[in-house]
Design a protein around this motif. Sequence first.
Motif, PDB file in Angstrom:
ATOM      1  N   ASN A 102      50.611  82.823  20.869  1.00  0.00           N
ATOM      2  CA  ASN A 102      50.213  84.089  21.390  1.00  0.00           C
ATOM      3  C   ASN A 102      50.193  83.856  23.068  1.00  0.00           C
ATOM      4  OD1 ASN A 102      48.851  86.717  22.193  1.00  0.00           O
ATOM      5  ND2 ASN A 102      47.167  85.290  22.605  1.00  0.00           N
ATOM      6  N   GLU A 103      49.461  82.553  23.460  1.00  0.00           N
ATOM      7  CA  GLU A 103      49.501  82.468  25.115  1.00  0.00           C
ATOM      8  C   GLU A 103      50.732  82.168  25.546  1.00  0.00           C
ATOM      9  OE1 GLU A 103      47.256  78.810  25.195  1.00  0.00           O
ATOM     10  OE2 GLU A 103      45.456  79.653  24.216  1.00  0.00           O
ATOM     11  N   ARG A 104      51.691  81.582  24.869  1.00  0.00           N
ATOM     12  CA  ARG A 104      53.134  81.465  25.728  1.00  0.00           C
ATOM     13  C   ARG A 104      53.764  82.771  25.477  1.00  0.00           C
ATOM     14  NH1 ARG A 104      53.690  75.889  24.967  1.00  0.00           N
ATOM     15  NH2 ARG A 104      51.769  75.137  25.521  1.00  0.00           N
ATOM     16  N   SER A 198      49.260  90.835  16.629  1.00  0.00           N
ATOM     17  CA  SER A 198      49.511  89.903  15.522  1.00  0.00           C
ATOM     18  C   SER A 198      50.653  89.000  15.906  1.00  0.00           C
ATOM     19  CB  SER A 198      49.764  90.900  14.369  1.00  0.00           C
ATOM     20  OG  SER A 198      51.463  91.463  14.542  1.00  0.00           O
ATOM     21  N   VAL A 199      50.310  87.989  15.355  1.00  0.00           N
ATOM     22  CA  VAL A 199      51.403  86.697  15.477  1.00  0.00           C
ATOM     23  C   VAL A 199      51.478  86.098  13.860  1.00  0.00           C
ATOM     24  CG1 VAL A 199      51.760  84.383  16.493  1.00  0.00           C
ATOM     25  CG2 VAL A 199      50.561  86.056  17.350  1.00  0.00           C
ATOM     26  N   GLY A 558      40.893  90.045  18.350  1.00  0.00           N
ATOM     27  CA  GLY A 558      40.352  90.130  16.844  1.00  0.00           C
ATOM     28  C   GLY A 558      41.503  90.619  15.834  1.00  0.00           C
ATOM     29  N   GLU A 559      42.253  91.409  16.344  1.00  0.00           N
ATOM     30  CA  GLU A 559      43.191  91.952  15.312  1.00  0.00           C
ATOM     31  C   GLU A 559      44.186  90.586  15.029  1.00  0.00           C
ATOM     32  OE1 GLU A 559      45.583  95.345  15.219  1.00  0.00           O
ATOM     33  OE2 GLU A 559      43.845  96.664  16.011  1.00  0.00           O
ATOM     34  N   TYR A 563      43.481  89.085  10.897  1.00  0.00           N
ATOM     35  CA  TYR A 563      44.379  89.474   9.800  1.00  0.00           C
ATOM     36  C   TYR A 563      45.191  88.059   9.471  1.00  0.00           C
ATOM     37  CZ  TYR A 563      43.771  94.296  10.029  1.00  0.00           C
ATOM     38  OH  TYR A 563      43.320  95.541   9.852  1.00  0.00           O
ATOM     39  N   GLN A 564      44.890  86.881   9.913  1.00  0.00           N
ATOM     40  CA  GLN A 564      45.655  85.794   9.467  1.00  0.00           C
ATOM     41  C   GLN A 564      44.794  85.085   8.033  1.00  0.00           C
ATOM     42  OE1 GLN A 564      47.008  83.215  12.600  1.00  0.00           O
ATOM     43  NE2 GLN A 564      46.700  84.921  14.122  1.00  0.00           N
ATOM     44  N   ARG A 565      45.650  84.480   7.447  1.00  0.00           N
ATOM     45  CA  ARG A 565      45.407  84.027   6.255  1.00  0.00           C
ATOM     46  C   ARG A 565      44.159  82.953   6.257  1.00  0.00           C
ATOM     47  NH1 ARG A 565      50.880  84.412   5.604  1.00  0.00           N
ATOM     48  NH2 ARG A 565      51.401  86.014   4.005  1.00  0.00           N
ATOM     49  N   GLN A 566      44.198  82.089   7.389  1.00  0.00           N
ATOM     50  CA  GLN A 566      42.989  81.109   7.335  1.00  0.00           C
ATOM     51  C   GLN A 566      41.958  81.636   8.264  1.00  0.00           C
ATOM     52  OE1 GLN A 566      43.980  78.248  10.983  1.00  0.00           O
ATOM     53  NE2 GLN A 566      45.501  79.536  11.580  1.00  0.00           N
TER      54      GLN A 566
END
Length: 643
Positions: A102-104, A198-199, A558-559, A563-566
């Motif tokens: 996300n940062e990149r 989201s990523v 937060g979004e 929403y990520q599995r981990q």
Amino acid sequence: MAWAWSWRTSVGALLLVGCSREAAVETGEVETGAGGREPVLEVTPVEVASTAVAPLAASSAQAAPALGELPAPRGELRSPPFEEKYARRDSRVDGWGTELFNERASTQLSALARLLAHPAELDAQHLAPLLGERAACADLRPECASVALPGSEFGVCRADAPPRELVHVGSDAVLAALRELAAAFGGERSSAKFKVLSVEPEGDFVRTRAYLHAKGFEAAGASEVHATWELRWTALASERADELPRIVQVEVQRHEELQRVGNEKPLFAEATDAIFAAEPTFDAQLRPDLEHWAARVDRTLGMSLIGHEGFALGDANGDGLDDLYVAQPGGLPNRLFVRQSDGTARDTAASAGVDFLDPCRSALFADFDNDGDQDLAVELDPHVLLLENDGTGKFTERARANAPSTTSLCAVDYDSDGDLDLYCCGYILPDSANVTPLPYHDANNGRANTLLRNDAASAAHAWRFVEATRESGLDENNRRFSFAASWEDYDSDGDLDCYVANDFGRNNLYRNEGGTFRDVAAQAGVEDMAAGMGVSWGDYDLDGDFDLYVSNMFSSAGERVAYQRQFQAEESEATRAAFQRHARGNSLFRNRGDGTFEDVSERAGVTMGRWSWGSLFVDLDEDGWQDLYVPNGFVTGQDPADL
């Protein structure tokens, strides 16, 4: 020093900063609400010789850590709780590679936003570092369906499900599509910004969703673009700092354009300088930011960097013009800016008797004694002071109540006895006094809200306020880190009900049942488990009953994370869903007229209010429909992009 000043404090002690020694002379007394008296202090700073302070020894040189490594905490800072938090400050260390991506990707999107806002620089050379091989995109400015706004100078067109075919293939075609989009807003006074929502890794690629907000002002009018894109990127091959992903595909999930044709002037004009230019206290105290004062005022005085201080608007001196009372952090005196006939404002806080130095987070003008002028309630933790207005803008304390950590105030005649009562929202900062919201998204362990019943029905009981929280039923679900409350007769039964927006717990809807209350938020469908910070009532659909808008926190981070599995993998789906809802944003609830509400937030397009501190239903364009005004933001530094 040939100067002196007189500031009031409500707690019997006065601390000053900036003098090596102070001489305090007791010069008088004021009445307290309990019938006693307490001193007013006049303080004259005394010059003394300055004392040199030796600088701290410089720390020894330390080699910079390699990328992906963190320097170890030194000395006494090396404790298990600190090490855990320290390790989590870098996504490469705590296992969140998606946040590193996300940062990149955000770096690339920031570059793209700059190009869109400055179309003269939107060319093949500047675009090349952002695109992968055989990049492709859908129409980035798809055809929109116009939304009718009768009587308004605004025009809106919206594409909720635009075509997603990748019809523009290759860098030249993508460039042309971007130029067409930039034509909607780009120009000399334009801006654009992306937020990654989201990523999701996808084999050799990574898929993201991103929100675009762009705006511009041209001679022909103003325009805005709001869009949600789904982007496909090349994956990162390593953690090299100079490696940035490239855009491979762009699809448009939602697109909206707003235009104000034929009128370049904004609805509102900046008037700060025109009103306050001649008032020295405004320049001296309110123009500097909080970081400025944090470096100059001791925290033991109550200086806060959170920015929770509020203001009150009302006619202090009875001349028909609204005046402004500004609450300030501890160590800075509150200010009362009285409007003049020429439109300017003059600070009269000292002569009015309201220049308190205590930490103050809220204030309210209201006629508590029914004599026709605006009295003043002021929060000075742990008290709420009630001050009588003599009709000319001078105030005298008549009562005080114990209401710790009050963050906002509401005046309301909840018992229909003809005088105004006072509702105080209680909030304590997380981690203050060892208080942590538990659980974070559904807490009920904060400071209690307080209802103060005004018993001034007769002259014998003037300025008598009684704590009535428990007896009124408002003690139910009452420790949820409340920021704001608003009163309205939502069920049309002739009495006022109360909605409370809570930061770390479910919100409350207290239905008034003849002067006692019951929390019916769950049955009514308005618990709204999110970071509640503001609330307002209004009839947005003109069906004759009051609808509800709640200001929360929209968090792109937060979004992405929730929403990520981990994320919270060991928790139930219900708990994970609660965390996900916490970051969604604002809520609009339509009153069905039967005591229940329908959540129409996403359908109405009102969730994205950023970090929203409040809201107001108001007809801004005078077309007969109530619009929404939403203030937002958070404490920030000199770089506005740091959030």
